[in-house]
Enzyme design. Structure first.
Site, PDB file in Angstrom:
ATOM      1  N   GLU A 242      82.927  12.546  12.157  1.00 27.18           N
ATOM      2  CA  GLU A 242      81.536  11.886  10.848  1.00 27.18           C
ATOM      3  C   GLU A 242      82.636  11.346   9.878  1.00 27.18           C
ATOM      4  O   GLU A 242      83.414  11.524   9.600  1.00 27.18           O
ATOM      5  CB  GLU A 242      80.771  12.655  10.781  1.00 27.18           C
ATOM      6  CG  GLU A 242      79.680  13.636  11.395  1.00 27.18           C
ATOM      7  CD  GLU A 242      78.919  14.625  10.400  1.00 27.18           C
ATOM      8  OE1 GLU A 242      78.840  14.341   9.267  1.00 27.18           O
ATOM      9  OE2 GLU A 242      79.094  15.257  11.253  1.00 27.18           O
ATOM     10  N   LYS A 244      83.394  10.206   6.475  1.00 26.42           N
ATOM     11  CA  LYS A 244      83.454  11.369   5.053  1.00 26.42           C
ATOM     12  C   LYS A 244      83.258   9.894   4.120  1.00 26.42           C
ATOM     13  O   LYS A 244      84.050   8.951   3.745  1.00 26.42           O
ATOM     14  CB  LYS A 244      84.932  12.081   4.504  1.00 26.42           C
ATOM     15  CG  LYS A 244      84.642  12.832   3.609  1.00 26.42           C
ATOM     16  CD  LYS A 244      86.021  13.123   3.245  1.00 26.42           C
ATOM     17  CE  LYS A 244      85.809  14.579   2.109  1.00 26.42           C
ATOM     18  NZ  LYS A 244      85.419  14.664   0.790  1.00 26.42           N
ATOM     19  N   ARG A 249      76.720  14.793  -3.276  1.00 24.14           N
ATOM     20  CA  ARG A 249      76.556  15.537  -1.998  1.00 24.14           C
ATOM     21  C   ARG A 249      74.974  15.896  -2.582  1.00 24.14           C
ATOM     22  O   ARG A 249      74.824  15.949  -3.348  1.00 24.14           O
ATOM     23  CB  ARG A 249      77.300  16.564  -1.940  1.00 24.14           C
ATOM     24  CG  ARG A 249      76.555  16.941  -0.839  1.00 24.14           C
ATOM     25  CD  ARG A 249      77.581  18.615  -0.768  1.00 24.14           C
ATOM     26  NE  ARG A 249      77.182  18.873   0.277  1.00 24.14           N
ATOM     27  CZ  ARG A 249      78.516  19.815   1.004  1.00 24.14           C
ATOM     28  NH1 ARG A 249      79.467  19.737   0.894  1.00 24.14           N
ATOM     29  NH2 ARG A 249      78.218  20.650   2.495  1.00 24.14           N
ATOM     30  N   ARG A 264      76.296  19.379  -5.552  1.00 29.15           N
ATOM     31  CA  ARG A 264      77.771  19.739  -5.684  1.00 29.15           C
ATOM     32  C   ARG A 264      77.369  20.714  -6.176  1.00 29.15           C
ATOM     33  O   ARG A 264      77.889  22.012  -5.545  1.00 29.15           O
ATOM     34  CB  ARG A 264      78.964  19.082  -5.539  1.00 29.15           C
ATOM     35  CG  ARG A 264      79.949  19.910  -5.005  1.00 29.15           C
ATOM     36  CD  ARG A 264      80.377  19.999  -3.443  1.00 29.15           C
ATOM     37  NE  ARG A 264      82.026  20.351  -3.699  1.00 29.15           N
ATOM     38  CZ  ARG A 264      82.271  21.599  -3.960  1.00 29.15           C
ATOM     39  NH1 ARG A 264      81.300  22.310  -4.168  1.00 29.15           N
ATOM     40  NH2 ARG A 264      83.440  21.632  -3.905  1.00 29.15           N
ATOM     41  N   GLU A 294      75.008  12.355   2.062  1.00 29.42           N
ATOM     42  CA  GLU A 294      75.952  12.235   0.644  1.00 29.42           C
ATOM     43  C   GLU A 294      75.115  10.978   0.688  1.00 29.42           C
ATOM     44  O   GLU A 294      74.629   9.752   1.176  1.00 29.42           O
ATOM     45  CB  GLU A 294      77.267  11.551   1.131  1.00 29.42           C
ATOM     46  CG  GLU A 294      78.358  10.964   0.146  1.00 29.42           C
ATOM     47  CD  GLU A 294      78.668  12.592  -0.292  1.00 29.42           C
ATOM     48  OE1 GLU A 294      78.021  14.058  -0.029  1.00 29.42           O
ATOM     49  OE2 GLU A 294      79.857  12.342  -0.452  1.00 29.42           O
ATOM     50  N   PHE A 334      73.453  14.741   7.224  1.00 29.18           N
ATOM     51  CA  PHE A 334      74.527  14.787   7.873  1.00 29.18           C
ATOM     52  C   PHE A 334      74.097  16.840   8.237  1.00 29.18           C
ATOM     53  O   PHE A 334      74.486  16.748   9.658  1.00 29.18           O
ATOM     54  CB  PHE A 334      76.368  14.914   6.978  1.00 29.18           C
ATOM     55  CG  PHE A 334      76.892  15.406   5.948  1.00 29.18           C
ATOM     56  CD1 PHE A 334      76.104  16.803   5.906  1.00 29.18           C
ATOM     57  CD2 PHE A 334      76.542  14.645   4.707  1.00 29.18           C
ATOM     58  CE1 PHE A 334      76.770  17.481   4.753  1.00 29.18           C
ATOM     59  CE2 PHE A 334      76.962  15.701   3.412  1.00 29.18           C
ATOM     60  CZ  PHE A 334      77.076  16.551   3.074  1.00 29.18           C
ATOM     61  N   ARG A 409      84.368  27.192   2.726  1.00 26.38           N
ATOM     62  CA  ARG A 409      85.472  26.435   2.997  1.00 26.38           C
ATOM     63  C   ARG A 409      86.704  27.188   3.825  1.00 26.38           C
ATOM     64  O   ARG A 409      87.177  27.631   4.475  1.00 26.38           O
ATOM     65  CB  ARG A 409      86.342  26.228   2.377  1.00 26.38           C
ATOM     66  CG  ARG A 409      87.755  24.685   2.642  1.00 26.38           C
ATOM     67  CD  ARG A 409      88.308  24.815   0.974  1.00 26.38           C
ATOM     68  NE  ARG A 409      87.465  24.576  -0.028  1.00 26.38           N
ATOM     69  CZ  ARG A 409      87.018  22.970  -0.433  1.00 26.38           C
ATOM     70  NH1 ARG A 409      87.520  21.889   0.041  1.00 26.38           N
ATOM     71  NH2 ARG A 409      86.426  22.910  -1.836  1.00 26.38           N
ATOM     72  N   LYS A 415      88.464  18.134   6.905  1.00 29.32           N
ATOM     73  CA  LYS A 415      89.033  16.363   7.166  1.00 29.32           C
ATOM     74  C   LYS A 415      90.325  16.891   6.680  1.00 29.32           C
ATOM     75  O   LYS A 415      91.101  16.946   6.569  1.00 29.32           O
ATOM     76  CB  LYS A 415      88.279  16.750   5.138  1.00 29.32           C
ATOM     77  CG  LYS A 415      89.285  17.471   3.981  1.00 29.32           C
ATOM     78  CD  LYS A 415      88.702  17.132   2.670  1.00 29.32           C
ATOM     79  CE  LYS A 415      89.515  18.090   1.626  1.00 29.32           C
ATOM     80  NZ  LYS A 415      88.880  17.862   0.492  1.00 29.32           N
TER      81      LYS A 415
HETATM   82  P1  ATP Z   1      85.781  16.094  -2.914  1.00 24.96           P
HETATM   83  O1  ATP Z   1      84.265  16.073  -2.687  1.00 24.96           O
HETATM   84  O2  ATP Z   1      86.327  16.332  -3.663  1.00 24.96           O
HETATM   85  O3  ATP Z   1      85.801  15.464  -0.810  1.00 24.96           O
HETATM   86  P2  ATP Z   1      84.539  18.766  -1.989  1.00 24.96           P
HETATM   87  O4  ATP Z   1      85.272  20.103  -2.696  1.00 24.96           O
HETATM   88  O5  ATP Z   1      83.592  18.616  -3.108  1.00 24.96           O
HETATM   89  O6  ATP Z   1      86.162  17.758  -2.027  1.00 24.96           O
HETATM   90  P3  ATP Z   1      85.461  19.098   1.174  1.00 24.96           P
HETATM   91  O7  ATP Z   1      85.185  20.463   1.084  1.00 24.96           O
HETATM   92  O8  ATP Z   1      86.820  18.120   0.069  1.00 24.96           O
HETATM   93  O9  ATP Z   1      84.624  18.770  -0.536  1.00 24.96           O
HETATM   94  O10 ATP Z   1      84.884  17.399   1.391  1.00 24.96           O
HETATM   95  C1  ATP Z   1      82.964  17.569   1.249  1.00 24.96           C
HETATM   96  C2  ATP Z   1      82.456  16.635   1.253  1.00 24.96           C
HETATM   97  O11 ATP Z   1      82.645  15.785   1.898  1.00 24.96           O
HETATM   98  C3  ATP Z   1      81.065  17.321   1.129  1.00 24.96           C
HETATM   99  O12 ATP Z   1      81.182  17.693  -1.211  1.00 24.96           O
HETATM  100  C4  ATP Z   1      80.545  15.290   0.759  1.00 24.96           C
HETATM  101  O13 ATP Z   1      79.786  15.811  -0.990  1.00 24.96           O
HETATM  102  C5  ATP Z   1      81.507  14.891   1.488  1.00 24.96           C
HETATM  103  N1  ATP Z   1      80.524  14.360   2.872  1.00 24.96           N
HETATM  104  C6  ATP Z   1      80.643  12.644   2.564  1.00 24.96           C
HETATM  105  N2  ATP Z   1      80.814  12.950   3.958  1.00 24.96           N
HETATM  106  C7  ATP Z   1      80.276  13.545   4.889  1.00 24.96           C
HETATM  107  C8  ATP Z   1      79.924  14.097   5.915  1.00 24.96           C
HETATM  108  N3  ATP Z   1      79.400  13.118   7.497  1.00 24.96           N
HETATM  109  N4  ATP Z   1      79.631  15.737   6.252  1.00 24.96           N
HETATM  110  C9  ATP Z   1      79.760  16.540   5.135  1.00 24.96           C
HETATM  111  N5  ATP Z   1      80.452  16.378   4.323  1.00 24.96           N
HETATM  112  C10 ATP Z   1      80.444  15.154   3.621  1.00 24.96           C
END
Ligand code: ATP
Length: 573
Positions: A242, A244, A249, A264, A294, A334, A409, A415
């Protein structure tokens, strides 16, 4: 339980810096709490009235507190203020000026009175609040008054993080082997008081039966990292890819009576996104459901999606309507976690996704996130490059047979972010634990660099990883100093592990995203420290301002830093 007993525990917690001792004190407290009080005791030891997602604030300032103390003791406002200026701690001031032995208040007495505060609004509300507090002070002992005072102005900082509560709850019924069950329940409801209550009422069996509930935010699933499409396929095989999106969120709870949105870090952000509320009511074909996506501001004319910082401008409490006009919203859905009585978190990705397509009606605001399913690294790389060329952050690969990993996580989601030459493949979120006064040019701001730390869930503490001295504008430095001074304390915070002494220590509260050239070994930082060496960031610079959507515990973890260091090593050979 008597409030005086709780306060004795607070004093012991304040006096110790040893984690194990903290677990013991809390475990003893929880064991003796009783079903009626356990939730209140858990909330209060974390300085809260209810979990953050309720968005309750006492609305008391130092000034009002001084008036309440004056009313309770007959001392003059000015004299109390003078006393307060000496220590900067209204808790100590209250302790000094309250002379009575106290009326033997119970935890419930104090909690119920404090819980009235956020609900008092409108005309005469200030006087009513002052009167509630002054009555409480009149009935309390010195030490009780000290903690009530600190609590109401948000300065009860005992260093009791969520992980510490979970460890202590596990210990209160035996040992830490019960923690995974408790953690799972917490991940599904985000309410430690509720977890404590279920544990005392129904035992560990009740905890194991916990399910997703509408209105209780589910702690969000997060991604691991891998450096390439090949490594992703090696790890999880055929998977969904998918885009990003770099937005905000949102976890949306649609109930029969309305819609709530959580961020978040599980704060209520419903008012920020009226379009999503409307869309959920009209275009989701389910009476009740929980889904995630998102939200991004976008340019209506060009279809271009704006970055996170632009979307964040909607966070302003005022002018939401104007902002909605200036920056219309796209919401890329998502995941689906609950539909009409059925908990979907246990189902595999593909089943959740199919149901998701089924219930979203075509509309202009909400649409499913773009996705392909493949086990071909070339196809993944092509999707990645297309995504990046449209200005998005990168991609997320999702394991097809994996459940939704609430609060975790792991490699169910991976990612792969765009990165620039000579830069780390991902940003790091550091929690600010102190700052250094500025020299030279910066002297005028009074802050020249921040001391940043990453989070270690095992010890529920923050370990330093970097000084951050660039990336902010002059205005931002000024604002930062103001914000940090609100959380400044005169000594190293209980949950911080540092070899460096900043000019000002601050309670871990704010998170900033940082880019860096690389991660190096360093003798001066405590993150991952073993054999005298920890890890540090080389040439760190802040990206954007404070991450309002992250809590201190959402900072990058020590384990992630070590993993990124290893990944960086493997990329170099
Ligand atoms: P960051 O938001 O700084 O990238 P994080 O720690 O919140 O970091 P990650 O685990 O890095 O989160 O990445 C997941 C984040 O990516 C989710 O919190 C969401 O906000 C965002 N995101 C964007 N697109 C998607 C998607 N298609 N599926 C899931 N998460 C997504």
């Amino acid at each position: 339980m008597k409030f005086s007993e709780l306060v004795v525990c607070f004093e012991r917690l304040e006096a110790t810096t040893k984690r194990l001792e903290m677990f013991d004190i809390l475990a003893g407290l929880f064991k003796h709490s009783g079903q009626k009080d356990i939730d209140k005791i858990i909330y209060m030891s974390q300085g809260q009235l209810l979990p953050a997602f309720h968005g309750l604030e006492t609305g008391m300032s130092e000034k009002l507190l001084i008036r309440a103390l004056s009313q309770a003791t007959g001392n003059d406002n000015g004299d109390i203020t003078k006393e307060f200026k000496k220590s900067g701690d209204l808790g100590l001031t209250a302790e000094q000026i309250i002379k009575k032995k106290g009326d033997g208040l119970s935890v419930t007495d104090v909690y119920n009175e404090l819980l009235k505060l956020p609900h008092i609004t409108g005309e005469g509300s200030v006087e009513k609040k002052i009167s509630i507090l002054s009555n409480l002070f009149s009935a309390s002992s010195k030490t009780e008054a000290k903690y009530i005072a600190r609590f109401v102005i948000g300065r009860l900082r005992l260093g009791v993080g969520d992980q510490t509560v979970l460890d202590a709850l596990a210990l209160s019924i035996g040992d830490r082997s019960h923690k995974p069950d408790l953690e799972r329940a917490y991940n599904l409801c985000s309410d430690l008081g509720l977890v404590g209550k279920i544990l005392l009422e129904e035992g560990i069996e009740g905890i194991r039966k916990t399910k997703v509930q509408l209105g209780y935010p589910i702690r969000m699933a997060l991604c691991e990292r891998l450096p390439s499409a090949e490594k992703i396929v090696e790890k999880i095989g055929r998977c969904a890819i998918e885009s990003k999106y770099d937005g905000f969120r949102c976890q949306v709870h649609k109930t029969k009576s309305g819609v709530e949105i959580f961020s978040r870090n599980l704060e209520r952000t419903t008012l920020m996104f009226p379009e999503i509320v409307e869309g959920a009511k009209r275009h989701i074909k389910a009476m009740e459901c929980i889904f995630e996506g998102e939200a991004l501001a976008y340019n209506d004319a060009t279809g271009e999606l704006f970055p996170f910082q632009v979307t964040m401008q909607r966070k302003r409490k005022h002018g939401v309507e104007e902002m909605a006009k200036e920056f219309p919203l796209k919401f890329f859905v998502f995941d689906l976690l609950y539909v009409d009585g059925v908990d979907y978190t246990e189902y595999p990705y593909q089943k959740r996704r199919l149901k998701m397509y089924e219930i979203i009606e075509r509309n202009t605001v909400m649409e499913p996130s773009e996705t392909i399913i493949t086990d071909d690294p070339e196809a993944i790389t092509k999707f990645f490059e297309d995504t990046v060329s449209r200005g998005l952050e990168g991609i997320i690969a999702k394991r097809l047979d994996a459940p939704y990993s609430a609060g975790a996580r792991n490699f169910n989601w991976i990612k792969l972010k765009r990165s620039y030459k000579g830069e780390l493949a991902d940003t790091i979120d550091v929690c600010i634990v102190g700052y250094f006064a500025g020299k030279g040019q910066r002297a005028k701001f009074g802050v020249g660099a921040l001391l940043g730390a990453v989070y270690d869930p095992d010890s529920d503490s923050f370990k330093t990883v970097s000084k951050v001295g660039s990336g902010f504008s002059d205005e931002e430095w000024t604002k930062l100093k103001e914000m940090l001074n609100q959380t400044a304390i005169g000594h190293k915070p209980a949950r911080v592990d540092s070899l460096i002494e900043p000019d000002v220590w601050v309670t871990p509260t704010y998170v900033v995203t940082v880019t860096a050239d690389e991660i190096t070994r360093s003798p001066t930082h405590t993150a991952g420290r073993e054999d005298e060496e920890g890890y540090a960031l080389r040439f760190p610079r802040a990206q954007g301002f404070i991450r309002e959507d992250k809590n201190p515990e959402d900072a990058t973890t020590v384990a992630e830093i070590i993993e990124m260091f290893e990944m960086q090593k493997s990329m170099k050979v």
